[in-house]
Design an enzyme around this catalytic site. Structure first.
Site, PDB file in Angstrom:
ATOM      1  N   PHE A 150       0.986  -1.211  -0.059  1.00 48.61           N
ATOM      2  CA  PHE A 150      -0.105   0.008   0.161  1.00 48.61           C
ATOM      3  C   PHE A 150       1.004   1.294  -0.140  1.00 48.61           C
ATOM      4  O   PHE A 150       0.401   2.310  -0.274  1.00 48.61           O
ATOM      5  CB  PHE A 150      -0.919   0.075   1.218  1.00 48.61           C
ATOM      6  CG  PHE A 150      -0.138   0.364   2.515  1.00 48.61           C
ATOM      7  CD1 PHE A 150      -0.047   1.716   2.943  1.00 48.61           C
ATOM      8  CD2 PHE A 150       0.193  -0.652   3.309  1.00 48.61           C
ATOM      9  CE1 PHE A 150       0.681   1.887   4.112  1.00 48.61           C
ATOM     10  CE2 PHE A 150       0.707  -0.342   4.673  1.00 48.61           C
ATOM     11  CZ  PHE A 150       0.913   0.803   5.133  1.00 48.61           C
ATOM     12  N   LYS A 174      -1.250  -8.027  -8.262  1.00 49.36           N
ATOM     13  CA  LYS A 174      -2.273  -7.991  -7.326  1.00 49.36           C
ATOM     14  C   LYS A 174      -2.182  -6.854  -6.320  1.00 49.36           C
ATOM     15  O   LYS A 174      -0.968  -6.854  -5.706  1.00 49.36           O
ATOM     16  CB  LYS A 174      -2.275  -9.359  -6.319  1.00 49.36           C
ATOM     17  CG  LYS A 174      -3.344  -9.504  -5.474  1.00 49.36           C
ATOM     18  CD  LYS A 174      -2.929  -8.872  -4.142  1.00 49.36           C
ATOM     19  CE  LYS A 174      -4.038  -8.983  -2.909  1.00 49.36           C
ATOM     20  NZ  LYS A 174      -3.780  -7.928  -2.148  1.00 49.36           N
ATOM     21  N   GLU A 177      -5.236  -4.194  -1.124  1.00 49.60           N
ATOM     22  CA  GLU A 177      -6.437  -3.856  -1.214  1.00 49.60           C
ATOM     23  C   GLU A 177      -6.963  -2.368  -0.537  1.00 49.60           C
ATOM     24  O   GLU A 177      -7.885  -1.952  -0.613  1.00 49.60           O
ATOM     25  CB  GLU A 177      -7.227  -5.142  -0.231  1.00 49.60           C
ATOM     26  CG  GLU A 177      -6.779  -5.209   1.107  1.00 49.60           C
ATOM     27  CD  GLU A 177      -5.651  -6.481   1.194  1.00 49.60           C
ATOM     28  OE1 GLU A 177      -5.749  -7.188   2.237  1.00 49.60           O
ATOM     29  OE2 GLU A 177      -4.910  -6.460   0.199  1.00 49.60           O
ATOM     30  N   SER A 227       5.127  -6.802   4.444  1.00 45.31           N
ATOM     31  CA  SER A 227       5.936  -7.099   5.747  1.00 45.31           C
ATOM     32  C   SER A 227       6.755  -8.327   5.686  1.00 45.31           C
ATOM     33  O   SER A 227       6.478  -9.272   4.860  1.00 45.31           O
ATOM     34  CB  SER A 227       4.834  -7.336   6.933  1.00 45.31           C
ATOM     35  OG  SER A 227       4.432  -8.540   6.776  1.00 45.31           O
ATOM     36  N   CYS A 282       9.848   1.341   3.588  1.00 48.30           N
ATOM     37  CA  CYS A 282      10.856   0.498   4.144  1.00 48.30           C
ATOM     38  C   CYS A 282      12.425   1.159   4.303  1.00 48.30           C
ATOM     39  O   CYS A 282      13.312   0.549   4.816  1.00 48.30           O
ATOM     40  CB  CYS A 282      11.240  -0.681   3.657  1.00 48.30           C
ATOM     41  SG  CYS A 282      11.537  -0.717   1.841  1.00 48.30           S
ATOM     42  N   GLU A 376       9.554  -2.905  13.411  1.00 45.66           N
ATOM     43  CA  GLU A 376       9.228  -1.859  12.487  1.00 45.66           C
ATOM     44  C   GLU A 376       7.888  -1.103  12.804  1.00 45.66           C
ATOM     45  O   GLU A 376       6.875  -1.738  12.910  1.00 45.66           O
ATOM     46  CB  GLU A 376       9.074  -2.440  11.002  1.00 45.66           C
ATOM     47  CG  GLU A 376       8.909  -1.454  10.051  1.00 45.66           C
ATOM     48  CD  GLU A 376       8.845  -2.055   8.721  1.00 45.66           C
ATOM     49  OE1 GLU A 376       9.218  -1.597   7.619  1.00 45.66           O
ATOM     50  OE2 GLU A 376       8.340  -3.204   8.509  1.00 45.66           O
TER      51      GLU A 376
END
Length: 485
Positions: A150, A174, A177, A227, A282, A376
């Site tokens: 995202f 993909k 969402e 993640s 990240c 994180e």
């Protein structure tokens, strides 16, 4: 809803998804409903895979010099539609419009690199014996899949789209969402650029589709960004099904600050690194390790952080759950004895009270055992740990299970090299808060920040998206045969 209900993109056109399950797509900026995303099933995925399989023979046989023409046009269309795409990114992700513009500019750079691929995959040829020639060629691997996160709705998709497709593969993407809109616009631009139907497909959904991608027998390779917890699952499942996989996970990036560092430059770099994209990247600065007396730099860092204002030059975090989680980290650190120098809890933007904002936060006197030092956070939060020596600071950095990035701030060249050689991270910065390599240098971390061989961008991506074919030819029987022929 601001946008129509989402559809998959299969075989060159948008198609409705027959699903009983939908996920609302909420803007973190102000809490408005942007659209609804129906959740695809494994059967929907198979339709996309079959479209990609149908397109693959013709696309893979198209000479790379012709394939790349699509991406010259695509680059132009990204430039022409920069404002529209940036606005969509900002709405669905919550980052500032300026940050969204920078994201599209990075998409353009990534595409520009892909247009150079015909010059980078020329292969090798050598006459190994009289009249005997050996030749290598990079050939596409087939139908591939890319699962994207995202935090960069357009940039991370463009880590894979231009390279994988220019190299002759057909792709299933993909999207997250949480931010599925931007990828749909990319599909529209690709079609306008002349990409043949079926070469690029979108399947919307949640974890069910990720699992189906890992299991589908006709998908040859999977790239994933997300993640570390999920990256491990995807890597294991994909490779168990004999696919090649490159899965990028999370990070806990350490910035080592020495007393001789330039205070203004260091503070500005660290503040920008911790707060850019609301810390949801990240490569964000997550832990500052001060070596010796760095109080003067910490004071400047606090001054810089106070210039960062939610809703103005700081975007929202992705949703309410993220806001709650980030603020819990801050509260826990305070309870455990850390000192909150700049507190971003309870941030709100007038007129956007339903937005999900966390202000810049600086936590000092953090100890290595605290959660904010180890985990994180993925928010505009930086933890400051204190050490007496560089080796102690390196021990903290090397103890992290992650290995995405590390930076050192100093004016001492030999000390910078000492840290760069010993930090356990795939991307190193010297006086740079976000040490992202520019094309053609590749993006990729170490340790639990990456699973798989190679990197996802730059020249290293060629090895992931192709397989090497070796040919040996001989046309002169009069030369006889020896051990080399």
């Amino acid at each position: 809803m601001k946008y129509d209900q989402l559809q998959n993109f299969v075989g060159g056109s948008f198609t409705k998804i027959a699903s009983d399950r939908t996920i609302p797509v909420i803007s973190p900026v102000d809490g408005t409903l942007l659209t609804e995303m129906p959740c695809s099933t494994a059967a929907d995925l198979d339709l996309a895979v079959q479209a990609a399989k149908k397109a693959f023979p013709a696309w893979s046989r198209t000479p790379v010099k012709e394939r790349v023409q699509v991406f010259f046009r695509y680059k132009f269309l990204l430039e022409q539609n920069l404002e529209t795409l940036a606005g969509m990114i900002s709405a669905e992700n919550g980052k500032t419009y300026a940050e969204a513009v920078q994201e599209v500019e990075k998409c353009i750079e990534l595409t520009e690199f892909a247009t150079s691929l015909p010059q980078l995959i020329t292969g090798e040829v050598l006459e190994v014996s009289s009249g005997v020639e050996c030749r290598t060629a990079h050939v596409p691997i087939g139908v591939v899949a890319s699962v994207v996160p995202f935090n960069f709705p357009a940039m991370v998709p463009n880590w894979t789209i231009p390279n994988a497709l220019t190299l002759g593969n057909c792709m299933i993407m993909k999207p997250s969402e949480k931010v599925p809109l931007s990828v749909g616009l990319l599909a529209t631009l690709l079609k306008e650029a002349g990409l043949p139907d079926g070469v690029f497909n979108i399947v919307n959904g949640d974890s069910e589709i990720v699992n189906a991608i890992c299991d589908h027998p006709d998908i040859e390779a999977v790239s994933f960004v997300g993640s570390t917890k999920v990256a491990k699952v995807v890597y294991r499942r994909a490779t168990q099904n004999l696919k090649r996989c490159l899965a990028l996970g999370g990070a806990k990036n350490h910035l080592l600050v020495l007393p001789d560092a330039k205070p203004d430059m260091t503070a500005q770099n660290i503040a920008a690194s911790m707060s850019g994209c609301a810390g949801q990247r990240c490569m964000a600065a997550s832990a500052m390790v001060g070596v010796g007396d760095v109080d003067h730099i910490v004071a400047r860092l606090c001054e810089e952080a106070k210039k960062i204002v939610p809703g103005k030059n700081l975007g929202a975090v992705i949703n309410k759950d993220a806001k709650i989680r980030i603020e819990q980290y801050i509260t826990e650190a305070e309870k455990n004895g850390a000192r909150i120098l700049v507190d971003g809890r309870g941030a709100a933007v007038p007129g956007k009270e339903n937005g999900t904002y966390v202000g810049p936060t600086i936590i000092d006197y953090v100890t290595p055992d605290m959660s904010v030092a180890k985990e994180e956070i993925f928010g505009p939060v930086i933890s400051i740990l204190r050490t007496s020596t560089v080796d102690e600071a390196l021990d903290i950095e090397n103890a992290s299970p992650y290995g995405n990035a590390a930076s050192v701030f100093t004016q001492n060249g030999s000390m910078a090299r000492y840290v760069a050689e010993r930090a356990s991270a795939g991307m190193i910065g010297v006086n740079v808060g976000v040490p992202v390599p520019r094309e053609p240098f590749s993006f990729g971390g170490w340790n639990e920040s990456k699973f798989g061989v190679g990197d996802i961008t730059g020249k290293s991506a060629i090895e992931f998206w192709t397989k090497l074919k070796k040919s040996t030819t001989k046309w002169n029987p009069e030369e006889g045969v020896n051990w080399m022929s």
